[in-house]
Scaffold this active site. Structure first.
Site, mmCIF file in Angstrom:
data_model
loop_
_atom_site.group_PDB
_atom_site.id
_atom_site.type_symbol
_atom_site.label_atom_id
_atom_site.label_comp_id
_atom_site.label_asym_id
_atom_site.label_seq_id
_atom_site.Cartn_x
_atom_site.Cartn_y
_atom_site.Cartn_z
ATOM 1 C CG HIS A 66 -45.900 -1.010 38.879
ATOM 2 N ND1 HIS A 66 -46.657 -1.316 37.777
ATOM 3 C CD2 HIS A 66 -44.619 -1.274 38.524
ATOM 4 C CE1 HIS A 66 -45.876 -1.760 36.802
ATOM 5 N NE2 HIS A 66 -44.626 -1.734 37.230
ATOM 6 C CG ASP A 106 -42.590 -5.495 32.860
ATOM 7 O OD1 ASP A 106 -43.670 -6.109 32.842
ATOM 8 O OD2 ASP A 106 -42.386 -4.522 33.592
ATOM 9 C CD GLU A 146 -39.274 -2.325 32.942
ATOM 10 O OE1 GLU A 146 -39.785 -3.005 33.859
ATOM 11 O OE2 GLU A 146 -39.609 -1.148 32.696
#
Length: 260
Positions: free
Chosen positions: A46, A176, A150
């Site tokens: 990220h 997630d 996730e």
């Protein structure tokens, strides 16, 4: 030659607490290591942190006496190859949803005959630029793979993934996972917690290391008591933001300042 103390400690059943680094700042990495965090996790999924900066961060963690882990951007085999050849032996892999995906990740990270990792140990940092002549024979013992659960679909087959040789840790990404159930941000929803617990129980049954982040009602100490071996909660950007807002709130009357 022992190259990965993190793996040995985690597999031996030690409880390890870690901190995320999103800034890519080597000084922050070193500070977290000096503070005593067992793991300093550098996030490249990220963030725009590239491999050269990652290696600088890893060296800073090592200078502080800590253990580094890197979350790779995705499952492209080139990500694993570059990180491993840079001498980064602990990797977190996001969005592993199927057994086949998990097998492909493991395959890309291990030398033949265990996998198909490309060889450059004689000239790369992983093999100490050729000074470790036995690295290719022992690399699988030093590589620690944390595969991220996730999605609810992955949670349902977590036991099958955890059973794979080379899947050292299943790390539950609660945010997630909640999103996969249509409940992003609702981390205490009963079905979200049930899916998390399904993956956690399967991982523990398989005898693999279980990891996650703290969520409301389940802080790091609680998670450790529930059998989680790795908990990574502290985050540099969150800590800076929280500290800045607290400082401004304390002194805002004296310094009216600008409007955000």
């Amino acid at each position: 030659m022992i190259r990965n103390r993190l793996k040995r400690r985690a597999v031996a059943g030690e409880k390890l607490i870690g901190a995320w680094v999103f800034s890519g700042a080597p000084a922050v990495c070193e500070l977290y290591a000096l503070a005593g965090y067992d793991i300093v996790l550098i996030d490249t999924e990220h963030t725009p942190i590239d491999i050269a900066d990652v290696l600088t961060c890893v060296r800073a963690v090592e200078a502080g006496g800590g253990e580094a882990m890197v979350r790779v951007p995705g499952q492209d085999s080139s990500h694993f190859k570059r990180m491993l050849d840079a001498g980064i032996h602990s990797l977190m892999v996001p969005m592993v949803d199927t057994v086949d995906q998990a097998k492909a990740v493991i395959d890309a990270c291990l030398y033949p005959p265990r996998g198909r990792r490309g060889y450059a140990a004689s000239v790369s940092r992983s093999g100490l630029y050729g000074f470790d002549e036995t690295y290719a024979d022992t690399a699988h013992e030093e590589t620690f793979l944390a595969l991220q659960v996730e999605s609810a679909a992955c949670a349902a087959i977590a036991g099958d993934i955890a059973a794979l040789a080379g899947a050292d840790c299943l790390f539950i990404g609660a945010n997630d996972l909640a999103g996969s159930l249509g409940k992003l941000g609702q981390l205490t929803a009963p079905d979200v917690l049930a899916s998390i617990d399904q993956a956690a129980n399967a991982t523990k049954t398989a005898g693999k290391v279980l990891g996650t982040i703290p969520i409301p009602g389940r802080d790091a100490s609680h998670l450790a008591a529930q059998g989680y071996g790795i908990v990574i909660g502290e985050c540099d950007m969150w800590a800076v933001r929280t500290g800045a807002l607290a400082d401004l709130a304390q002194h805002r009357k004296a310094f009216p300042g600008r409007k955000r």
